[in-house]
Design a protein around this motif. Structure first.
Motif, PDB file in Angstrom:
ATOM      1  N   THR A  31       0.840  -1.197   0.000  1.00 46.05           N
ATOM      2  CA  THR A  31       0.000   0.000   0.000  1.00 46.05           C
ATOM      3  C   THR A  31       0.872   1.243   0.000  1.00 46.05           C
ATOM      4  OG1 THR A  31      -0.129   0.054   2.421  1.00 46.05           O
ATOM      5  CG2 THR A  31      -1.823  -1.207   1.240  1.00 46.05           C
ATOM      6  N   ALA A  32       0.351   2.306  -0.568  1.00 47.53           N
ATOM      7  CA  ALA A  32       1.132   3.536  -0.683  1.00 47.53           C
ATOM      8  C   ALA A  32       0.254   4.758  -0.454  1.00 47.53           C
ATOM      9  CB  ALA A  32       1.780   3.627  -2.066  1.00 47.53           C
ATOM     10  N   LEU A  33       0.893   5.832  -0.020  1.00 53.61           N
ATOM     11  CA  LEU A  33       0.296   7.164  -0.004  1.00 53.61           C
ATOM     12  C   LEU A  33       1.140   8.049  -0.902  1.00 53.61           C
ATOM     13  CD1 LEU A  33      -0.417   7.689   3.809  1.00 53.61           C
ATOM     14  CD2 LEU A  33      -2.112   7.218   2.025  1.00 53.61           C
ATOM     15  N   CYS A  34       0.500   8.797  -1.779  1.00 55.50           N
ATOM     16  CA  CYS A  34       1.265   9.724  -2.610  1.00 55.50           C
ATOM     17  C   CYS A  34       1.142  11.133  -2.046  1.00 55.50           C
ATOM     18  CB  CYS A  34       0.833   9.661  -4.069  1.00 55.50           C
ATOM     19  SG  CYS A  34      -0.765  10.381  -4.457  1.00 55.50           S
ATOM     20  N   ILE A  35       2.233  11.881  -2.150  1.00 55.97           N
ATOM     21  CA  ILE A  35       2.321  13.234  -1.596  1.00 55.97           C
ATOM     22  C   ILE A  35       2.656  14.188  -2.742  1.00 55.97           C
ATOM     23  CG2 ILE A  35       3.527  14.729   0.050  1.00 55.97           C
ATOM     24  CD1 ILE A  35       4.104  12.244   1.728  1.00 55.97           C
ATOM     25  N   PRO A  36       1.668  14.918  -3.272  1.00 54.52           N
ATOM     26  CA  PRO A  36       1.902  15.798  -4.421  1.00 54.52           C
ATOM     27  C   PRO A  36       2.344  17.206  -4.050  1.00 54.52           C
ATOM     28  CG  PRO A  36      -0.428  15.722  -3.946  1.00 54.52           C
ATOM     29  CD  PRO A  36       0.239  14.801  -2.959  1.00 54.52           C
ATOM     30  N   THR A  37       2.470  17.512  -2.767  1.00 57.21           N
ATOM     31  CA  THR A  37       2.571  18.886  -2.270  1.00 57.21           C
ATOM     32  C   THR A  37       3.655  19.723  -2.944  1.00 57.21           C
ATOM     33  OG1 THR A  37       1.759  18.080  -0.135  1.00 57.21           O
ATOM     34  CG2 THR A  37       2.805  20.264  -0.165  1.00 57.21           C
ATOM     35  N   ALA A  38       4.835  19.162  -3.172  1.00 53.13           N
ATOM     36  CA  ALA A  38       5.947  19.950  -3.723  1.00 53.13           C
ATOM     37  C   ALA A  38       5.607  20.560  -5.069  1.00 53.13           C
ATOM     38  CB  ALA A  38       7.191  19.073  -3.847  1.00 53.13           C
ATOM     39  N   MET A  39       4.694  19.944  -5.810  1.00 49.19           N
ATOM     40  CA  MET A  39       4.387  20.394  -7.159  1.00 49.19           C
ATOM     41  C   MET A  39       3.771  21.791  -7.165  1.00 49.19           C
ATOM     42  SD  MET A  39       2.905  16.789  -8.691  1.00 49.19           S
ATOM     43  CE  MET A  39       3.443  17.044 -10.381  1.00 49.19           C
ATOM     44  N   TYR A  40       2.989  22.111  -6.139  1.00 46.96           N
ATOM     45  CA  TYR A  40       2.283  23.386  -6.122  1.00 46.96           C
ATOM     46  C   TYR A  40       3.229  24.576  -6.028  1.00 46.96           C
ATOM     47  CZ  TYR A  40      -1.380  20.093  -4.704  1.00 46.96           C
ATOM     48  OH  TYR A  40      -2.227  19.023  -4.631  1.00 46.96           O
ATOM     49  N   GLY A  41       4.382  24.378  -5.408  1.00 49.33           N
ATOM     50  CA  GLY A  41       5.278  25.490  -5.143  1.00 49.33           C
ATOM     51  C   GLY A  41       6.257  25.799  -6.252  1.00 49.33           C
ATOM     52  N   HIS A  42       6.283  25.008  -7.313  1.00 48.60           N
ATOM     53  CA  HIS A  42       7.276  25.204  -8.371  1.00 48.60           C
ATOM     54  C   HIS A  42       6.638  25.925  -9.556  1.00 48.60           C
ATOM     55  CE1 HIS A  42      10.393  24.455 -11.316  1.00 48.60           C
ATOM     56  NE2 HIS A  42      11.170  23.926 -10.379  1.00 48.60           N
ATOM     57  N   PRO A  43       7.262  27.012 -10.035  1.00 44.09           N
ATOM     58  CA  PRO A  43       6.639  27.794 -11.119  1.00 44.09           C
ATOM     59  C   PRO A  43       6.476  27.033 -12.424  1.00 44.09           C
ATOM     60  CG  PRO A  43       8.905  28.527 -10.706  1.00 44.09           C
ATOM     61  CD  PRO A  43       8.533  27.616  -9.583  1.00 44.09           C
ATOM     62  N   MET A  44       7.269  25.974 -12.646  1.00 46.53           N
ATOM     63  CA  MET A  44       7.144  25.204 -13.879  1.00 46.53           C
ATOM     64  C   MET A  44       6.157  24.036 -13.743  1.00 46.53           C
ATOM     65  SD  MET A  44      11.131  25.110 -15.150  1.00 46.53           S
ATOM     66  CE  MET A  44      10.718  24.196 -16.647  1.00 46.53           C
ATOM     67  N   VAL A  45       5.599  23.881 -12.547  1.00 45.20           N
ATOM     68  CA  VAL A  45       4.647  22.799 -12.312  1.00 45.20           C
ATOM     69  C   VAL A  45       3.324  23.392 -11.848  1.00 45.20           C
ATOM     70  CG1 VAL A  45       4.232  20.606 -11.142  1.00 45.20           C
ATOM     71  CG2 VAL A  45       6.576  21.303 -11.703  1.00 45.20           C
ATOM     72  N   GLY A  46       3.282  23.820 -10.574  1.00 47.81           N
ATOM     73  CA  GLY A  46       2.116  24.505 -10.050  1.00 47.81           C
ATOM     74  C   GLY A  46       0.895  23.623  -9.882  1.00 47.81           C
ATOM     75  N   PRO A  47      -0.208  24.208  -9.414  1.00 45.12           N
ATOM     76  CA  PRO A  47      -1.458  23.465  -9.335  1.00 45.12           C
ATOM     77  C   PRO A  47      -2.027  23.228 -10.725  1.00 45.12           C
ATOM     78  CG  PRO A  47      -1.821  25.764  -8.777  1.00 45.12           C
ATOM     79  CD  PRO A  47      -0.344  25.602  -8.948  1.00 45.12           C
ATOM     80  N   GLY A  48      -2.955  22.285 -10.806  1.00 45.87           N
ATOM     81  CA  GLY A  48      -3.574  22.026 -12.107  1.00 45.87           C
ATOM     82  C   GLY A  48      -3.334  20.619 -12.600  1.00 45.87           C
ATOM     83  N   VAL A  49      -2.994  20.502 -13.887  1.00 44.30           N
ATOM     84  CA  VAL A  49      -2.981  19.203 -14.542  1.00 44.30           C
ATOM     85  C   VAL A  49      -1.854  18.296 -14.049  1.00 44.30           C
ATOM     86  CG1 VAL A  49      -1.599  19.988 -16.513  1.00 44.30           C
ATOM     87  CG2 VAL A  49      -3.122  18.021 -16.782  1.00 44.30           C
ATOM     88  N   LYS A  50      -0.675  18.842 -13.745  1.00 40.97           N
ATOM     89  CA  LYS A  50       0.449  17.968 -13.395  1.00 40.97           C
ATOM     90  C   LYS A  50       0.253  17.267 -12.054  1.00 40.97           C
ATOM     91  CE  LYS A  50       3.809  20.047 -16.477  1.00 40.97           C
ATOM     92  NZ  LYS A  50       5.134  20.668 -16.642  1.00 40.97           N
ATOM     93  N   PRO A  51      -0.244  17.945 -11.006  1.00 38.46           N
ATOM     94  CA  PRO A  51      -0.560  17.182  -9.799  1.00 38.46           C
ATOM     95  C   PRO A  51      -1.611  16.093 -10.038  1.00 38.46           C
ATOM     96  CG  PRO A  51      -0.383  19.506  -9.262  1.00 38.46           C
ATOM     97  CD  PRO A  51      -0.337  19.406 -10.758  1.00 38.46           C
ATOM     98  N   TRP A  52      -2.598  16.394 -10.873  1.00 39.12           N
ATOM     99  CA  TRP A  52      -3.595  15.372 -11.199  1.00 39.12           C
ATOM    100  C   TRP A  52      -2.941  14.190 -11.900  1.00 39.12           C
ATOM    101  CZ3 TRP A  52      -5.053  13.265 -15.893  1.00 39.12           C
ATOM    102  CH2 TRP A  52      -6.144  12.397 -15.838  1.00 39.12           C
ATOM    103  N   GLN A  53      -2.022  14.458 -12.824  1.00 40.84           N
ATOM    104  CA  GLN A  53      -1.339  13.369 -13.524  1.00 40.84           C
ATOM    105  C   GLN A  53      -0.554  12.507 -12.539  1.00 40.84           C
ATOM    106  OE1 GLN A  53       0.946  15.589 -16.399  1.00 40.84           O
ATOM    107  NE2 GLN A  53      -0.591  15.335 -18.006  1.00 40.84           N
TER     108      GLN A  53
END
Length: 226
Positions: A31-53
Motif C-alpha cells: 500500500t502507498a500514499l502519494c504526496i503531491p505537495t511539492a508540485m504546487y510550489g514550483h513555477p514550472m509545475v504549479g497546481p492544475g494538470v500535473k498534480p492530477w497526472q
C-alpha cells in the motif's frame, strides 16, 4: 525509514527491483500514499494538470502507476487543519510514501507545518520513494540553484536525514536537465558529500548504508569532508 531517492521516479527495471527489495514484498501486495505537495510550489509545475497526472498515475515519472495494492493521497497543506488522529494512522499503515518533485523548500515547509517531518523517525519499516525534490528534501543542503520559493521565515534548511546532497536530472550538454558543468558549479557551495544523478539513477539508503542503483550515470561531485 528505508529510502529510495530517485531523480525521475522508478524509470527502469533496476530501480523497480530495488523498490521491491526495500518493500520486502511485491508492489501488488503493498500500500502507498502519494504526496503531491511539492508540485504546487514550483513555477514550472504549479497546481492544475500535473498534480492530477501524478495522483492518477499518468505522470511521465513512474511512481503511482506501478500496480500498488492501494494508493491514497496525503496532501500536506491540508493536514494542519485536521486532527492528527485522522491521518497519522494512515501514514503508519502505508508500506510506502511516494513523494512528488517540485519545489523542495515548499515541500520541506509543509512537512514541518503538517507534523509529517516529526513522524519520520517512527516509520522504521516505511519506504520513502522520492522524486527529485521529494528526494532532495531529506538531504542537508540544496543550494540557491534549486530554490524557487522560500518560507515566510526565510529558512532554507532541509531535513538532513541523509548526510549527502543531490543534484538530480543530470543530462548531456544541450539536453534538458542539468549539465555536468552546472552540477559541478553547484557543488562548489555544498558543505557535504554531493552526487549528480541522471534520470535512470537512484540512491537506496537502509540503516545508513548507501547503494547506487543505476542503468545510467551518476557522478560523485564532492566527497564527505572534501
Amino acid at each position: 525509514m528505508k529510502l529510495l531517492l530517485t531523480s525521475a521516479g522508478v524509470t527502469n527495471a533496476s530501480i523497480h527491483d530495488a523498490l521491491v527489495d526495500l518493500l520486502g514484498k511485491p508492489i501488488a501486495e503493498s500500500t502507498a500514499l502519494c504526496i503531491p505537495t511539492a508540485m504546487y510550489g514550483h513555477p514550472m509545475v504549479g497546481p492544475g494538470v500535473k498534480p492530477w497526472q501524478f495522483i492518477s498515475g499518468q505522470s511521465p515519472n513512474p511512481m503511482v502507476g506501478l500496480g500498488w495494492k492501494s494508493v491514497g493521497v496525503l496532501e500536506l497543506t491540508a493536514l494542519p487543519s485536521l486532527d492528527r488522529t485522522a491521518w497519522e494512522p494512515l501514514v503508519h499503515d502505508a508500506d510506502a510514501l511516494l513523494v512528488a518533485g517540485g519545489d523542495v523548500l515548499y515541500l520541506c515547509h509543509w512537512m514541518r507545518e503538517s507534523g509529517l517531518a516529526d513522524l519520520l523517525p517512527s516509520l522504521t519499516e516505511t519506504v520513502w520513494v522520492g522524486l527529485s525534490a521529494g528526494s532532495m528534501v531529506l538531504t542537508p543542503y540544496v543550494g540557491d540553484d534549486f530554490i524557487q520559493w522560500r518560507p515566510p521565515s526565510g529558512d532554507d534548511s532541509t531535513l538532513g536525514l541523509v548526510d549527502f546532497s543531490i543534484c538530480p536530472h543530470l543530462a548531456p550538454d544541450g539536453e534538458p536537465g542539468n549539465s555536468l558543468a552546472e552540477a559541478e558549479e553547484w557543488a562548489l557551495a555544498v558543505p557535504n558529500a554531493a552526487y549528480a544523478l541522471d534520470d535512470q539513477t537512484a540512491i537506496a539508503v537502509v540503516d545508513g548504508e548507501v547503494t547506487f542503483v543505476s542503468e545510467g550515470r551518476w557522478v560523485e561531485l564532492r566527497k564527505a569532508g572534501g
